[in-house]
Design a protein around this motif. Sequence first.
Motif, PDB file in Angstrom:
ATOM      1  N   THR A 153       4.119  23.273  34.500  1.00 24.74           N
ATOM      2  CA  THR A 153       3.851  23.960  33.241  1.00 24.74           C
ATOM      3  C   THR A 153       2.391  24.406  33.213  1.00 24.74           C
ATOM      4  N   ILE A 154       2.059  25.195  32.216  1.00 23.64           N
ATOM      5  CA  ILE A 154       0.661  25.604  32.031  1.00 23.64           C
ATOM      6  C   ILE A 154      -0.215  24.362  31.866  1.00 23.64           C
ATOM      7  N   ALA A 155       0.257  23.403  31.067  1.00 24.17           N
ATOM      8  CA  ALA A 155      -0.526  22.188  30.820  1.00 24.17           C
ATOM      9  C   ALA A 155      -0.731  21.384  32.108  1.00 24.17           C
ATOM     10  N   GLN A 156       0.323  21.242  32.915  1.00 21.88           N
ATOM     11  CA  GLN A 156       0.203  20.495  34.171  1.00 21.88           C
ATOM     12  C   GLN A 156      -0.733  21.210  35.135  1.00 21.88           C
ATOM     13  N   THR A 157      -0.617  22.526  35.199  1.00 19.35           N
ATOM     14  CA  THR A 157      -1.486  23.306  36.074  1.00 19.35           C
ATOM     15  C   THR A 157      -2.934  23.190  35.619  1.00 19.35           C
ATOM     16  N   ALA A 158      -3.140  23.261  34.322  1.00 14.33           N
ATOM     17  CA  ALA A 158      -4.501  23.128  33.782  1.00 14.33           C
ATOM     18  C   ALA A 158      -5.095  21.781  34.161  1.00 14.33           C
ATOM     19  N   GLN A 159      -4.287  20.743  34.061  1.00 11.65           N
ATOM     20  CA  GLN A 159      -4.778  19.406  34.413  1.00 11.65           C
ATOM     21  C   GLN A 159      -5.091  19.320  35.903  1.00 11.65           C
ATOM     22  N   ALA A 160      -4.208  19.858  36.740  1.00  7.25           N
ATOM     23  CA  ALA A 160      -4.417  19.791  38.198  1.00  7.25           C
ATOM     24  C   ALA A 160      -5.650  20.577  38.624  1.00  7.25           C
ATOM     25  N   LEU A 161      -5.916  21.692  37.939  1.00  8.09           N
ATOM     26  CA  LEU A 161      -7.064  22.528  38.294  1.00  8.09           C
ATOM     27  C   LEU A 161      -8.335  22.138  37.550  1.00  8.09           C
ATOM     28  N   GLY A 162      -8.201  21.253  36.578  1.00  3.67           N
ATOM     29  CA  GLY A 162      -9.365  20.848  35.797  1.00  3.67           C
ATOM     30  C   GLY A 162      -9.878  21.963  34.896  1.00  3.67           C
ATOM     31  N   ARG A 163      -8.948  22.746  34.346  1.00  2.00           N
ATOM     32  CA  ARG A 163      -9.296  23.879  33.475  1.00  2.00           C
ATOM     33  C   ARG A 163      -8.529  23.777  32.177  1.00  2.00           C
ATOM     34  N   SER A 164      -8.920  24.593  31.210  1.00  2.00           N
ATOM     35  CA  SER A 164      -8.185  24.635  29.946  1.00  2.00           C
ATOM     36  C   SER A 164      -6.902  25.437  30.135  1.00  2.00           C
ATOM     37  N   GLN A 165      -5.969  25.277  29.208  1.00  2.00           N
ATOM     38  CA  GLN A 165      -4.708  26.016  29.292  1.00  2.00           C
ATOM     39  C   GLN A 165      -4.945  27.517  29.165  1.00  2.00           C
ATOM     40  N   GLY A 166      -5.872  27.904  28.314  1.00  4.64           N
ATOM     41  CA  GLY A 166      -6.208  29.322  28.175  1.00  4.64           C
ATOM     42  C   GLY A 166      -6.773  29.898  29.467  1.00  4.64           C
ATOM     43  N   ALA A 167      -7.610  29.109  30.136  1.00  2.72           N
ATOM     44  CA  ALA A 167      -8.186  29.562  31.405  1.00  2.72           C
ATOM     45  C   ALA A 167      -7.096  29.721  32.461  1.00  2.72           C
ATOM     46  N   VAL A 168      -6.111  28.830  32.454  1.00  5.45           N
ATOM     47  CA  VAL A 168      -5.017  28.926  33.421  1.00  5.45           C
ATOM     48  C   VAL A 168      -4.165  30.161  33.146  1.00  5.45           C
ATOM     49  N   LYS A 169      -3.916  30.462  31.877  1.00 10.50           N
ATOM     50  CA  LYS A 169      -3.141  31.663  31.538  1.00 10.50           C
ATOM     51  C   LYS A 169      -3.850  32.914  32.048  1.00 10.50           C
ATOM     52  N   LEU A 170      -5.159  32.983  31.843  1.00  7.55           N
ATOM     53  CA  LEU A 170      -5.937  34.123  32.318  1.00  7.55           C
ATOM     54  C   LEU A 170      -5.969  34.159  33.846  1.00  7.55           C
ATOM     55  N   LEU A 171      -6.133  33.011  34.456  1.00 12.82           N
ATOM     56  CA  LEU A 171      -6.141  32.920  35.915  1.00 12.82           C
ATOM     57  C   LEU A 171      -4.796  33.380  36.485  1.00 12.82           C
ATOM     58  N   GLN A 172      -3.709  32.978  35.849  1.00 18.90           N
ATOM     59  CA  GLN A 172      -2.370  33.379  36.293  1.00 18.90           C
ATOM     60  C   GLN A 172      -2.196  34.890  36.185  1.00 18.90           C
ATOM     61  N   LEU A 173      -2.661  35.476  35.104  1.00 19.59           N
ATOM     62  CA  LEU A 173      -2.563  36.924  34.926  1.00 19.59           C
ATOM     63  C   LEU A 173      -3.353  37.650  36.009  1.00 19.59           C
ATOM     64  N   ARG A 174      -4.582  37.228  36.226  1.00 17.59           N
ATOM     65  CA  ARG A 174      -5.410  37.855  37.253  1.00 17.59           C
ATOM     66  C   ARG A 174      -4.817  37.644  38.645  1.00 17.59           C
ATOM     67  N   ALA A 175      -4.264  36.463  38.879  1.00 22.38           N
ATOM     68  CA  ALA A 175      -3.676  36.151  40.184  1.00 22.38           C
ATOM     69  C   ALA A 175      -2.473  37.037  40.475  1.00 22.38           C
ATOM     70  N   THR A 176      -1.616  37.230  39.489  1.00 23.94           N
ATOM     71  CA  THR A 176      -0.442  38.079  39.728  1.00 23.94           C
ATOM     72  C   THR A 176      -0.857  39.516  39.993  1.00 23.94           C
TER      73      THR A 176
END
Length: 186
Positions: A153-176
């Motif tokens: 999930t976004i929350a699990q990914t955020a925890q694994a990467l040490g980032r906020s959930q918002g940062a992961v959403k933005l990172l996912q958008l940029r990554a795609t």
Amino acid sequence: MTVAGQIEKARSGDVEAFGALYERHVDMIRGYVMRRAGNRELAEDVVSETFIRALTRIGSFTDGNFEAWLTTIARNLLLDHFRLSSTRLELTVDEVRDVEREAATTQGPEDVLIERLAEHESRSSLARVEKAMRLVAIDYETCLRLRFLEGQTIAQTAQALGRSQGAVKLLQLRATKAVRAALAFT
């Protein structure tokens, strides 16, 4: 015992506590590395090296997410491997033998090798996506692998990467977007 308790014991030299940390996290790290490495031997080497480094550097671990710390070690080891291997062509022994066997026929060895490389490049769209993912920034690749290949999930990914959930959403958008652009080059 909690992870924090095991970490504290491991810091003071308790090998059994580190063994418990290993048992608790090895499957997660192995899964992460296997999906990225592409072959079992490399994955096992990276998993082993990850825990060796974790053991030797446990004293430098600051209170935080232990899984994210291990994942970062594994990611950096893989990145080092791919940086070094990106400048050399690697063929397995079986591929070399196949080239030699086919070269003994009517084609020259160069023709056989070129044909093999062309076959390898055109295998499947999944292979193209994997290749494109290796071309983007490591943070992008890690985010996409955690989200879509591991199903986190976004929350699990955020925890694994040490980032906020918002940062992961933005990172996912940029990554795609980056992978989509990289697909044009594969």
